[in-house]
Scaffold this motif. Sequence first.
Motif, PDB file in Angstrom:
ATOM      1  N   ALA A 373       0.666  -1.226  -0.058  1.00 43.34           N
ATOM      2  CA  ALA A 373       0.021  -0.122   0.010  1.00 43.34           C
ATOM      3  C   ALA A 373       0.893   1.278   0.252  1.00 43.34           C
ATOM      4  O   ALA A 373       0.406   2.226  -0.764  1.00 43.34           O
ATOM      5  CB  ALA A 373      -0.895  -0.067   1.612  1.00 43.34           C
ATOM      6  N   SER A 374       2.006   1.192   0.691  1.00 42.77           N
ATOM      7  CA  SER A 374       2.668   2.381   0.767  1.00 42.77           C
ATOM      8  C   SER A 374       3.371   2.456  -0.575  1.00 42.77           C
ATOM      9  O   SER A 374       3.608   3.589  -0.952  1.00 42.77           O
ATOM     10  CB  SER A 374       3.906   1.991   1.972  1.00 42.77           C
ATOM     11  N   ARG A 375       3.859   1.536  -1.228  1.00 43.80           N
ATOM     12  CA  ARG A 375       4.636   1.586  -2.244  1.00 43.80           C
ATOM     13  C   ARG A 375       3.948   2.103  -3.616  1.00 43.80           C
ATOM     14  O   ARG A 375       4.226   2.893  -4.363  1.00 43.80           O
ATOM     15  CB  ARG A 375       5.245   0.369  -2.859  1.00 43.80           C
ATOM     16  N   LEU A 376       2.611   1.674  -3.535  1.00 48.81           N
ATOM     17  CA  LEU A 376       1.520   1.919  -4.648  1.00 48.81           C
ATOM     18  C   LEU A 376       1.326   3.620  -4.445  1.00 48.81           C
ATOM     19  O   LEU A 376       1.130   4.130  -5.472  1.00 48.81           O
ATOM     20  CB  LEU A 376       0.203   1.303  -4.491  1.00 48.81           C
ATOM     21  N   GLU A 377       1.147   3.882  -3.223  1.00 47.48           N
ATOM     22  CA  GLU A 377       0.961   5.270  -3.106  1.00 47.48           C
ATOM     23  C   GLU A 377       1.958   6.324  -3.360  1.00 47.48           C
ATOM     24  O   GLU A 377       1.973   7.249  -4.163  1.00 47.48           O
ATOM     25  CB  GLU A 377       0.333   5.670  -1.367  1.00 47.48           C
ATOM     26  N   GLU A 378       3.109   5.952  -2.831  1.00 52.57           N
ATOM     27  CA  GLU A 378       4.550   6.684  -2.959  1.00 52.57           C
ATOM     28  C   GLU A 378       5.095   6.848  -4.283  1.00 52.57           C
ATOM     29  O   GLU A 378       5.319   7.751  -4.814  1.00 52.57           O
ATOM     30  CB  GLU A 378       5.776   6.255  -2.163  1.00 52.57           C
ATOM     31  N   VAL A 379       5.069   5.542  -5.112  1.00 54.35           N
ATOM     32  CA  VAL A 379       5.751   5.529  -6.408  1.00 54.35           C
ATOM     33  C   VAL A 379       4.809   5.681  -7.577  1.00 54.35           C
ATOM     34  O   VAL A 379       4.991   6.029  -8.701  1.00 54.35           O
ATOM     35  CB  VAL A 379       6.676   4.229  -6.320  1.00 54.35           C
ATOM     36  N   HIS A 380       3.409   4.981  -7.289  1.00 59.40           N
ATOM     37  CA  HIS A 380       2.583   4.630  -8.509  1.00 59.40           C
ATOM     38  C   HIS A 380       1.446   5.562  -8.404  1.00 59.40           C
ATOM     39  O   HIS A 380       0.502   5.581  -9.118  1.00 59.40           O
ATOM     40  CB  HIS A 380       2.287   3.251  -8.333  1.00 59.40           C
ATOM     41  N   GLY A 381       1.131   6.462  -7.311  1.00 60.38           N
ATOM     42  CA  GLY A 381       0.238   7.461  -7.274  1.00 60.38           C
ATOM     43  C   GLY A 381      -1.088   6.818  -6.970  1.00 60.38           C
ATOM     44  O   GLY A 381      -2.250   7.310  -7.172  1.00 60.38           O
ATOM     45  N   VAL A 382      -1.322   5.574  -6.562  1.00 65.97           N
ATOM     46  CA  VAL A 382      -2.559   5.214  -6.032  1.00 65.97           C
ATOM     47  C   VAL A 382      -2.580   4.702  -4.644  1.00 65.97           C
ATOM     48  O   VAL A 382      -1.867   4.172  -4.124  1.00 65.97           O
ATOM     49  CB  VAL A 382      -2.702   3.775  -7.012  1.00 65.97           C
TER      50      VAL A 382
END
Length: 517
Positions: A373-382
Amino acid sequence: MNLPDQAVGLATLRRNDGGLHRLTTSLAEAWANGLPVDWDTHHPTTAGPVVPDIPDLPTYPFQHRHYWIAPATTPGERPAYTEVGPAPEAEQTWGPGLAELGEDDRRRAVTDMVLRQSATVLRYGSSDDLPGDRPLREMGFDSLTAIELRNRINALTGLSLPASAVFELATANALAERVYAELAELNWEVTARSTAEYATALDSPAVSPTDRGGTLRTLFRQAVDEDRYTRFIAVMSELAALQNQFTTAEECAEPLDPLRLSARHDDRPGDEHATGRALLIGCTGTAPNGGAHEFLRLSKPFRGERDFFALPLPGYAVTGTGAGARPVPVPATLEAALDAQAQAVLRVQAMEGNEPIVLIGHSGGALLAHALASRLEEVHGVVPAGVVLIDPYPPGHQAPIEAWGKLLGEGLFAGELEPMADSKLLAMGRYVDFLTDRAPGRSSAPVLLVRAAEPLGEWPADGGDWRAHWDNPHSTVDVPGDHFTMMRDHAPVIAREIASWLDGIGPCRNTAQGGDR
């Protein structure tokens, strides 16, 4: 608790099949696998003075021949027995002559065989009742029936399909394609088996070399017996660093396509609340015996209501088939693994109309779900619509893990579908290395912490709170069971709590969190 390398699992209850016939079938399967059964107790004499002669049953595993006792129609009447005449044309003759067929006929023969075996395992009257494009989980396959289907196919073909094949391949058609590809590598050399040879192969199915328990599993068994679970895991972490690795998502050798476990019905009334349409994505954990089957019970209550997918964890699969099968590279960093998973999640999200996503994980899978979830938000904007953490023990709160190491190891052995492969034990070590001392990342997604209400083992009165913990803002709910039984025996309760929580939050936004209930 010492468990054998090979065990036979028999279900006495199945969905829509829990009567006396199911019990009798299970007892017959137990007899066929060498377990003594007191048939006089199960089939007592009928009313009246006539004592029926109970026929001897074969002492070897048998298939396609019935030995059932028909009930007496009137009191005192001798029951009718099934005639033990010539068996019908045995399925074990399938295979020879495939090389002489054209490609279309070969493909049809393989598909028909897979459907016939599926119908036999599920006790369908005919394979005509099983559409090849219907998800295997919706047909009724569970852990035991999936292994039975795998065993039957391996016994007929001489292949060494892993137990996970039925879980990882969504439909019978997809499973047939896998069988077709492996037989093609063998140049369609399938040898006819005698009845005894087929029975032996069915009783002792071939296992893929990559799924066969090896030296590391033997050492793991010893370490668990000697209460050195945490020491063994530390050694696996060191060894895993020597494996072949991928450094970017593009280098990942696995497609990581999420596997659909449940589907929302198209005719279900629309829900204006976005989380009612959210895609539930179960993040498989780090255990060497894990996989999509971790979420079979949890996904079942959502059938018809929500789409539920299982997301593979990179590093646990194999490439190639048969003797050429090899373990895939493990990730060089956790970020490489998360980016590969993120791409798979975004693909399925686009295919499903860009609906919001909710990530779910249990134990180590919970820590990975939040990291994703953190990676999706930080890198992929989701930003996921939510994250459900089921009984996690993050760094700084792992005293129960250390105290219950032996019980955790016993739980892994008890949950084996087949012996844990050395390559998967190493993959587990890789992720333990990633997660050790790693603080949870930032995420705007609301979090639900689901805790087991019962400790896995003994816990000292002055030892503090043994329950799962999460430092960041969250909502909390306790459910029956311990770390293992909460998912095995109380999955419907967890599903209800997840659905209730989703109904109370807004899509992709922070909520006032932290309250227990």
